[in-house]
Design a protein around this motif. Structure first.
Motif, PDB file in Angstrom:
ATOM      1  N   THR A  59      14.263  -8.381  -3.362  1.00  0.00           N
ATOM      2  CA  THR A  59      15.548  -7.695  -3.547  1.00  0.00           C
ATOM      3  C   THR A  59      15.392  -6.491  -4.476  1.00  0.00           C
ATOM      4  OG1 THR A  59      16.768  -9.750  -3.207  1.00  0.00           O
ATOM      5  CG2 THR A  59      17.924  -7.989  -4.379  1.00  0.00           C
ATOM      6  N   SER A  60      14.660  -6.656  -5.561  1.00  0.00           N
ATOM      7  CA  SER A  60      14.474  -5.567  -6.523  1.00  0.00           C
ATOM      8  C   SER A  60      13.664  -4.424  -5.923  1.00  0.00           C
ATOM      9  CB  SER A  60      13.777  -6.089  -7.784  1.00  0.00           C
ATOM     10  OG  SER A  60      14.618  -6.999  -8.452  1.00  0.00           O
ATOM     11  N   LEU A  61      12.587  -4.745  -5.220  1.00  0.00           N
ATOM     12  CA  LEU A  61      11.775  -3.701  -4.579  1.00  0.00           C
ATOM     13  C   LEU A  61      12.587  -2.952  -3.527  1.00  0.00           C
ATOM     14  CD1 LEU A  61       8.303  -5.462  -4.281  1.00  0.00           C
ATOM     15  CD2 LEU A  61       8.828  -3.408  -5.624  1.00  0.00           C
ATOM     16  N   ASN A  62      13.385  -3.691  -2.745  1.00  0.00           N
ATOM     17  CA  ASN A  62      14.229  -3.030  -1.741  1.00  0.00           C
ATOM     18  C   ASN A  62      15.262  -2.109  -2.388  1.00  0.00           C
ATOM     19  OD1 ASN A  62      13.038  -3.942   0.649  1.00  0.00           O
ATOM     20  ND2 ASN A  62      14.125  -5.897   0.520  1.00  0.00           N
ATOM     21  N   LEU A  63      15.822  -2.519  -3.507  1.00  0.00           N
ATOM     22  CA  LEU A  63      16.769  -1.663  -4.228  1.00  0.00           C
ATOM     23  C   LEU A  63      16.085  -0.365  -4.670  1.00  0.00           C
ATOM     24  CD1 LEU A  63      19.492  -1.100  -5.711  1.00  0.00           C
ATOM     25  CD2 LEU A  63      18.503  -2.290  -7.672  1.00  0.00           C
ATOM     26  N   LEU A  64      14.912  -0.498  -5.281  1.00  0.00           N
ATOM     27  CA  LEU A  64      14.176   0.683  -5.753  1.00  0.00           C
ATOM     28  C   LEU A  64      13.769   1.586  -4.583  1.00  0.00           C
ATOM     29  CD1 LEU A  64      11.974  -1.088  -8.447  1.00  0.00           C
ATOM     30  CD2 LEU A  64      13.962   0.385  -8.862  1.00  0.00           C
ATOM     31  N   LEU A  65      13.398   0.986  -3.453  1.00  0.00           N
ATOM     32  CA  LEU A  65      13.072   1.763  -2.250  1.00  0.00           C
ATOM     33  C   LEU A  65      14.306   2.507  -1.745  1.00  0.00           C
ATOM     34  CD1 LEU A  65      10.836  -0.826  -0.354  1.00  0.00           C
ATOM     35  CD2 LEU A  65      10.082   1.433  -1.132  1.00  0.00           C
ATOM     36  N   ASN A  66      15.440   1.810  -1.683  1.00  0.00           N
ATOM     37  CA  ASN A  66      16.687   2.419  -1.202  1.00  0.00           C
ATOM     38  C   ASN A  66      17.177   3.527  -2.127  1.00  0.00           C
ATOM     39  OD1 ASN A  66      16.813   0.838   1.105  1.00  0.00           O
ATOM     40  ND2 ASN A  66      18.020  -0.756   0.118  1.00  0.00           N
ATOM     41  N   MET A  67      16.896   3.399  -3.409  1.00  0.00           N
ATOM     42  CA  MET A  67      17.277   4.445  -4.367  1.00  0.00           C
ATOM     43  C   MET A  67      16.383   5.671  -4.224  1.00  0.00           C
ATOM     44  SD  MET A  67      17.999   2.237  -7.821  1.00  0.00           S
ATOM     45  CE  MET A  67      18.432   3.669  -8.818  1.00  0.00           C
ATOM     46  N   GLY A  68      15.256   5.515  -3.539  1.00  0.00           N
ATOM     47  CA  GLY A  68      14.345   6.630  -3.332  1.00  0.00           C
ATOM     48  C   GLY A  68      13.433   6.908  -4.511  1.00  0.00           C
ATOM     49  N   ILE A  69      13.345   5.984  -5.457  1.00  0.00           N
ATOM     50  CA  ILE A  69      12.501   6.222  -6.626  1.00  0.00           C
ATOM     51  C   ILE A  69      11.175   5.479  -6.535  1.00  0.00           C
ATOM     52  CG2 ILE A  69      14.404   6.866  -8.140  1.00  0.00           C
ATOM     53  CD1 ILE A  69      14.310   4.042  -9.342  1.00  0.00           C
ATOM     54  N   VAL A  70      11.059   4.627  -5.539  1.00  0.00           N
ATOM     55  CA  VAL A  70       9.816   3.916  -5.262  1.00  0.00           C
ATOM     56  C   VAL A  70       9.536   4.077  -3.773  1.00  0.00           C
ATOM     57  CG1 VAL A  70       8.803   1.595  -5.070  1.00  0.00           C
ATOM     58  CG2 VAL A  70       9.995   2.261  -7.152  1.00  0.00           C
ATOM     59  N   THR A  71       8.285   4.165  -3.439  1.00  0.00           N
ATOM     60  CA  THR A  71       7.865   4.241  -2.048  1.00  0.00           C
ATOM     61  C   THR A  71       6.684   3.305  -1.867  1.00  0.00           C
ATOM     62  OG1 THR A  71       7.318   5.764  -0.260  1.00  0.00           O
ATOM     63  CG2 THR A  71       6.295   6.206  -2.402  1.00  0.00           C
ATOM     64  N   TYR A  72       6.179   3.226  -0.664  1.00  0.00           N
ATOM     65  CA  TYR A  72       5.010   2.383  -0.444  1.00  0.00           C
ATOM     66  C   TYR A  72       4.058   3.059   0.537  1.00  0.00           C
ATOM     67  CZ  TYR A  72       6.950   0.865   4.041  1.00  0.00           C
ATOM     68  OH  TYR A  72       7.455   0.843   5.310  1.00  0.00           O
ATOM     69  N   PHE A  73       2.834   2.588   0.532  1.00  0.00           N
ATOM     70  CA  PHE A  73       1.826   3.046   1.487  1.00  0.00           C
ATOM     71  C   PHE A  73       1.001   1.843   1.894  1.00  0.00           C
ATOM     72  CE2 PHE A  73      -0.040   3.417  -2.714  1.00  0.00           C
ATOM     73  CZ  PHE A  73      -1.330   2.931  -2.559  1.00  0.00           C
ATOM     74  N   THR A  74       0.267   1.998   2.976  1.00  0.00           N
ATOM     75  CA  THR A  74      -0.631   0.936   3.422  1.00  0.00           C
ATOM     76  C   THR A  74      -2.044   1.487   3.451  1.00  0.00           C
ATOM     77  OG1 THR A  74      -0.252   1.525   5.733  1.00  0.00           O
ATOM     78  CG2 THR A  74       1.120  -0.240   4.815  1.00  0.00           C
TER      79      THR A  74
END
Length: 157
Positions: A59-74
């Motif tokens: 839930t916390s990671l999804n919030l940060l992703l939705n806020m646009g302040i965290v992203t991810y890569f593979t």
């Protein structure tokens, strides 16, 4: 006095919580991402570092992703996602833009109140003119400074 990494994560987390209205766990995860020496952290890394439940971390990671302040890569051959701070729409730029919006709104409301007093209570308007001009000067300078800093910051993106 220098703080340990865990103390710094907690201090930064509390600050992010208060200043940016982030939930405690999301604030701590963001602080961990700020302070990590790794290219990115996996979900399991976040789980291990915070010791919270899988659903809370998710839930916390999804919030940060939705806020646009965290992203991810593979990574090739690795199915895991590696979470990191977003580069294009950075946290600091967002903070500057939010502060500018707040100042612009305050300046707008301030002008409405002053105009009301000017038309409906001229004595009150005149009596407070010197003090309010000091505050209006502050707001205006703050607005100009924020615009300049946003422009400078955007040049580095």
């Amino acid at each position: 006095m220098e703080k340990t990494k865990d103390e710094l994560i907690e201090t930064l987390g509390v600050h992010l919580e208060v200043e940016n209205n982030l939930p405690p766990l999301a604030a701590r995860i963001y602080a961990i991402l700020v302070l990590t020496n790794e290219d990115g952290l996996t979900f399991d890394d976040c789980l291990e570092k915070r010791g919270a439940s899988k659903s809370s971390i998710s839930t916390s990671l999804n919030l940060l992703l939705n806020m646009g302040i965290v992203t991810y890569f593979t990574k090739p051959g690795d199915r895991r996602r590696y979470f990191t701070l977003a580069e294009r729409k950075t946290f600091f730029l967002s903070k500057l833009e939010e502060n500018l919006k707040r100042i612009e709104k305050e300046k707008e409301i301030f002008a409405l109140v002053q105009n009301y007093f000017k038309n409906n209570s001229p004595k009150k308007y005149e009596d407070s003119k010197a003090k309010t001009s000091v505050y209006l000067d502050y707001i205006t300078k703050h607005e100009v400074l924020l615009k300049e800093q946003i422009e400078k910051y955007q040049e580095h993106l």
